[in-house]
Design a protein around this motif. Structure first.
Motif, short mmCIF file in Angstrom:
data_model
loop_
_atom_site.label_atom_id
_atom_site.label_comp_id
_atom_site.label_asym_id
_atom_site.label_seq_id
_atom_site.Cartn_x
_atom_site.Cartn_y
_atom_site.Cartn_z
N LEU A 139 0.81 -1.22 0.00
CA LEU A 139 0.00 0.00 0.00
C LEU A 139 0.85 1.27 0.00
CD1 LEU A 139 -2.71 -1.09 2.59
CD2 LEU A 139 -2.93 -1.02 0.09
N GLY A 140 2.18 1.12 0.05
CA GLY A 140 3.07 2.27 -0.01
C GLY A 140 3.42 2.87 1.34
N PHE A 141 3.27 2.13 2.43
CA PHE A 141 3.56 2.65 3.76
C PHE A 141 4.80 2.01 4.38
CE2 PHE A 141 -1.07 3.12 3.36
CZ PHE A 141 -1.17 4.49 3.59
N THR A 142 5.81 1.73 3.62
CA THR A 142 6.96 0.97 4.12
C THR A 142 7.73 1.70 5.22
OG1 THR A 142 8.31 1.81 2.33
CG2 THR A 142 7.31 -0.34 2.02
N ILE A 143 7.95 2.98 5.13
CA ILE A 143 8.76 3.68 6.13
C ILE A 143 8.05 3.69 7.48
CG2 ILE A 143 9.76 5.90 6.78
CD1 ILE A 143 10.27 6.37 3.80
N ALA A 144 6.80 4.04 7.52
CA ALA A 144 6.05 4.09 8.77
C ALA A 144 5.93 2.70 9.39
CB ALA A 144 4.67 4.69 8.55
N VAL A 145 5.71 1.70 8.57
CA VAL A 145 5.56 0.33 9.07
C VAL A 145 6.88 -0.16 9.67
CG1 VAL A 145 5.16 -2.05 8.37
CG2 VAL A 145 3.70 -0.24 7.49
N GLN A 146 8.00 0.12 9.03
CA GLN A 146 9.29 -0.32 9.54
C GLN A 146 9.61 0.35 10.87
OE1 GLN A 146 11.95 0.46 6.30
NE2 GLN A 146 11.37 -1.39 5.19
N ALA A 147 9.31 1.63 11.00
CA ALA A 147 9.57 2.35 12.24
C ALA A 147 8.71 1.78 13.37
CB ALA A 147 9.31 3.84 12.07
N ALA A 148 7.46 1.51 13.10
CA ALA A 148 6.56 0.96 14.11
C ALA A 148 7.01 -0.44 14.53
CB ALA A 148 5.12 0.93 13.59
N ALA A 149 7.42 -1.24 13.58
CA ALA A 149 7.87 -2.60 13.89
C ALA A 149 9.14 -2.56 14.73
CB ALA A 149 8.12 -3.38 12.60
N ALA A 150 10.07 -1.68 14.41
CA ALA A 150 11.31 -1.57 15.18
C ALA A 150 11.01 -1.14 16.61
CB ALA A 150 12.26 -0.58 14.51
N ALA A 151 10.10 -0.20 16.80
CA ALA A 151 9.73 0.25 18.14
C ALA A 151 9.07 -0.88 18.92
CB ALA A 151 8.80 1.46 18.05
N GLY A 152 8.20 -1.63 18.29
CA GLY A 152 7.54 -2.76 18.96
C GLY A 152 8.52 -3.84 19.35
N GLN A 153 9.47 -4.14 18.48
CA GLN A 153 10.46 -5.17 18.79
C GLN A 153 11.36 -4.72 19.94
OE1 GLN A 153 12.30 -5.83 15.00
NE2 GLN A 153 10.74 -7.28 14.34
N GLN A 154 11.69 -3.43 20.00
CA GLN A 154 12.52 -2.93 21.09
C GLN A 154 11.79 -3.06 22.42
OE1 GLN A 154 15.77 -2.02 20.90
NE2 GLN A 154 15.65 -2.01 23.12
#
Length: 84
Positions: A50-65
């Protein structure tokens, strides 16, 4: 078996049971983390489509941390149970 040996055995059994309970809880936590990771990866894939790669990656990194921080807090508790 003397009274001292019986008392010591009961203490050891109690420590063992406590450690098993903590191990089960840790297993559930790890299972949750792995499930969440699979869901995150799927969410990232859909987001990328859907074109939201940057926001999704940042959210995933925060969740994993956050998940790593939670697991790091449990490690000393488990070590204390086995040492006691």
């Amino acid at each position: 078996m003397t009274m001292y040996e019986t008392s010591e055995l009961h203490k050891r059994v109690a420590r063992y049971e406590s450690a098993v309970d903590e191990l089960r809880a840790a297993h559930q936590d790890i299972r949750t983390v792995l499930t969440d990771q699979v869901l995150y990866e799927r969410w990232q894939h859909i987001g990328a489509e859907l074109g939201f790669t940057i926001a999704v990656q940042a959210a995933a990194a925060a969740g994993q941390q956050q998940e790593l921080n939670a697991m790091n807090q449990q490690i000393p508790q488990m070590a204390e149970a086995w040492a006691g």
